[in-house]
Design a protein around this motif. Structure first.
Motif, PDB file in Angstrom:
ATOM      1  N   UNK A 254       0.847  -1.190   0.000  1.00  0.00           N
ATOM      2  CA  UNK A 254       0.000   0.000   0.000  1.00  0.00           C
ATOM      3  C   UNK A 254       0.887   1.245   0.000  1.00  0.00           C
ATOM      4  N   UNK A 255       0.810   2.086  -1.034  1.00  0.00           N
ATOM      5  CA  UNK A 255       1.665   3.274  -1.075  1.00  0.00           C
ATOM      6  C   UNK A 255       1.273   4.284   0.004  1.00  0.00           C
ATOM      7  N   UNK A 256       2.205   5.132   0.365  1.00  0.00           N
ATOM      8  CA  UNK A 256       1.966   6.153   1.376  1.00  0.00           C
ATOM      9  C   UNK A 256       0.910   7.140   0.865  1.00  0.00           C
ATOM     10  N   UNK A 257      -0.237   7.258   1.539  1.00  0.00           N
ATOM     11  CA  UNK A 257      -1.272   8.177   1.063  1.00  0.00           C
ATOM     12  C   UNK A 257      -0.832   9.635   1.072  1.00  0.00           C
ATOM     13  N   UNK A 258       0.235   9.956   1.835  1.00  0.00           N
ATOM     14  CA  UNK A 258       0.744  11.332   1.852  1.00  0.00           C
ATOM     15  C   UNK A 258       1.414  11.716   0.532  1.00  0.00           C
ATOM     16  N   UNK A 259       1.687  10.720  -0.314  1.00  0.00           N
ATOM     17  CA  UNK A 259       2.262  11.024  -1.627  1.00  0.00           C
ATOM     18  C   UNK A 259       1.222  11.570  -2.601  1.00  0.00           C
ATOM     19  N   UNK A 260      -0.043  11.424  -2.269  1.00  0.00           N
ATOM     20  CA  UNK A 260      -1.120  11.773  -3.196  1.00  0.00           C
ATOM     21  C   UNK A 260      -1.063  13.261  -3.543  1.00  0.00           C
ATOM     22  N   UNK A 261      -1.020  13.565  -4.829  1.00  0.00           N
ATOM     23  CA  UNK A 261      -0.830  14.939  -5.274  1.00  0.00           C
ATOM     24  C   UNK A 261      -2.129  15.647  -5.641  1.00  0.00           C
ATOM     25  N   UNK A 262      -3.258  14.929  -5.555  1.00  0.00           N
ATOM     26  CA  UNK A 262      -4.545  15.529  -5.881  1.00  0.00           C
ATOM     27  C   UNK A 262      -5.273  15.947  -4.606  1.00  0.00           C
ATOM     28  N   UNK A 263      -6.271  16.831  -4.726  1.00  0.00           N
ATOM     29  CA  UNK A 263      -6.941  17.365  -3.531  1.00  0.00           C
ATOM     30  C   UNK A 263      -7.634  16.306  -2.670  1.00  0.00           C
ATOM     31  N   UNK A 264      -8.277  15.341  -3.295  1.00  0.00           N
ATOM     32  CA  UNK A 264      -9.076  14.370  -2.552  1.00  0.00           C
ATOM     33  C   UNK A 264      -8.401  12.999  -2.539  1.00  0.00           C
ATOM     34  N   UNK A 265      -8.323  12.409  -1.355  1.00  0.00           N
ATOM     35  CA  UNK A 265      -7.787  11.059  -1.240  1.00  0.00           C
ATOM     36  C   UNK A 265      -8.700  10.061  -1.949  1.00  0.00           C
TER      37      UNK A 265
ATOM     38  N   UNK B 162      -9.522   5.689  -2.553  1.00  0.00           N
ATOM     39  CA  UNK B 162      -9.329   4.363  -1.973  1.00  0.00           C
ATOM     40  C   UNK B 162      -8.601   3.426  -2.921  1.00  0.00           C
ATOM     41  N   UNK B 163      -8.550   3.789  -4.220  1.00  0.00           N
ATOM     42  CA  UNK B 163      -7.987   2.861  -5.197  1.00  0.00           C
ATOM     43  C   UNK B 163      -6.578   3.204  -5.655  1.00  0.00           C
ATOM     44  N   UNK B 164      -6.232   4.497  -5.750  1.00  0.00           N
ATOM     45  CA  UNK B 164      -4.907   4.884  -6.232  1.00  0.00           C
ATOM     46  C   UNK B 164      -4.363   6.071  -5.454  1.00  0.00           C
ATOM     47  N   UNK B 165      -3.047   6.125  -5.365  1.00  0.00           N
ATOM     48  CA  UNK B 165      -2.333   7.310  -4.901  1.00  0.00           C
ATOM     49  C   UNK B 165      -1.629   7.911  -6.119  1.00  0.00           C
ATOM     50  N   UNK B 166      -1.952   9.156  -6.430  1.00  0.00           N
ATOM     51  CA  UNK B 166      -1.305   9.845  -7.542  1.00  0.00           C
ATOM     52  C   UNK B 166       0.047  10.362  -7.036  1.00  0.00           C
ATOM     53  N   UNK B 167       1.086   9.610  -7.296  1.00  0.00           N
ATOM     54  CA  UNK B 167       2.393   9.895  -6.700  1.00  0.00           C
ATOM     55  C   UNK B 167       3.320  10.602  -7.688  1.00  0.00           C
ATOM     56  N   UNK B 168       4.066  11.589  -7.223  1.00  0.00           N
ATOM     57  CA  UNK B 168       5.106  12.178  -8.072  1.00  0.00           C
ATOM     58  C   UNK B 168       6.142  11.119  -8.442  1.00  0.00           C
ATOM     59  N   UNK B 169       6.744  11.296  -9.578  1.00  0.00           N
ATOM     60  CA  UNK B 169       7.755  10.357 -10.077  1.00  0.00           C
ATOM     61  C   UNK B 169       8.842  10.081  -9.037  1.00  0.00           C
ATOM     62  N   UNK B 170       9.242  11.127  -8.316  1.00  0.00           N
ATOM     63  CA  UNK B 170      10.338  10.994  -7.361  1.00  0.00           C
ATOM     64  C   UNK B 170      10.019  10.026  -6.228  1.00  0.00           C
TER      65      UNK B 170
END
Length: 314
Positions: A225-236, A238-246
């Motif tokens: 499960x990826x770190x939800x703090x990586x999510x770059x969009x306004x709303x969390x 349940x299915x994906x975390x939009x993560x920066x490439x880095x």
């Protein structure tokens, strides 16, 4: 009389006949019935639908899987049906109503639907036109983003009177997955599922609670499960975390699956120099989840299972 006026009159007359027919069959087949929508409202469906218009290309795949009588469907943003079920739609004569992002009300009248299906979210949502659809035919609202295709099939079965067909399709698929799981050797450690877009862009990573993870977990994989703090969009989500490439360099899984790619397409991730120290890259365990794996329905899920058996067969 204009073509649009003629179509509207035809729909009204067809609807009247449908209601009269439905009222005579109420006691025998359980119609009419009330369907609870994803937005909390209810839709009264007078009789079993015979002409369904799906405004959501994502939902259409599940309707086809349970043999629902789809006569027209919205398509993807490129104006095409999803490749995993496009041949089925062609065989059944499903009309391409419009591409995602635009709605053609005249096409709705032309289809003469007795049930319209709308998604509450997603790029293929036509929720803004809900009132117009409701004036034409009974309209149900679903949220495909929060459930597996199997759960979606259950709801669609309830709305269409195809409960037994939906249950049989789900049971058959579950048995297919169980058989596939017995044929493979799952690598040790966890697995990632990534929509890889490279540097300078977000790279969505599937969460452990999403539908992609659920499918892999049913085959015996454990999804990181990826770190939800990586999510770059306004709303969390349940299915994906939009993560920066880095952030990709912080993943720890021994196996990586790349969404919407076959094994050849997955080489871009495997050969990315910034990602060279990832455990999955070091182990050479980077695989395409399949060209049609972005949206999970019965057809794409079957393709994914077949691909995993091919890659991990004992």
């Amino acid at each position: 009389m204009t073509p649009l006026a003629h179509n509207r009159r035809s729909v009204m007359l067809a609807g009247l006949a449908f209601v009269l027919l439905g009222s005579s069959a109420m006691a025998a087949d359980g119609w009419p019935r009330s369907f609870t929508n994803a937005d909390g409202t209810t839709t009264e469906i007078a009789a079993q639908p015979q002409r369904i218009l799906s405004t959501s290309v994502t939902i259409t795949g599940t309707l086809l899987a349970i043999d629902a009588p789809v006569v027209a469907s919205g398509s993807a943003g490129n104006g095409k049906f999803f490749a995993q079920w496009a041949p089925v739609a062609e065989e059944r004569g499903v009309t391409n109503a419009w591409p995602a992002g635009s709605v053609d009300i005249e096409a709705v009248y032309a289809a003469q639907p007795d049930l319209i299906v709308v998604s509450v979210t997603g790029a293929d949502s036509a929720l803004d036109q809900l009132a117009e659809f409701q004036a034409i035919a009974p309209t149900i609202v679903l949220n495909y983003g929060s459930q597996t295709w199997q759960e979606l099939a259950g709801h669609l079965g309830d709305a269409t009177g195809l409960e037994e067909a939906a249950a049989a399709k789900v049971a058959g698929f579950d048995a297919y997955v169980a058989d596939a799981a017995a044929k493979i050797t799952v690598p040790e450690g966890t697995a990632d599922i990534i929509s890889f877009n490279g540097a300078g862009q977000d790279n969505p990573i599937a969460r452990a609670g999403g539908v992609h993870a659920a499918l892999l977990q049913s085959l015996g994989f454990t999804v990181e499960d990826p770190n939800p703090e990586w999510h770059s969009q306004p709303n969390q989500r349940a299915d994906f975390v939009w993560a920066p490439y880095e952030k990709l360099v912080d993943l720890t899984s021994a196996t990586t699956f790349i969404l919407s790619r076959d094994n050849e397409g997955a080489k871009a991730f495997l050969e990315d120099p910034v990602l060279a120290n990832l455990p999955s890259v070091k182990a050479g365990q980077v695989y395409g989840l399949g060209a049609n794996s972005f949206r999970i329905d019965f057809y794409s899920a079957t393709e994914i299972v077949d691909g995993i058996v091919e890659n991990f067969s004992k």
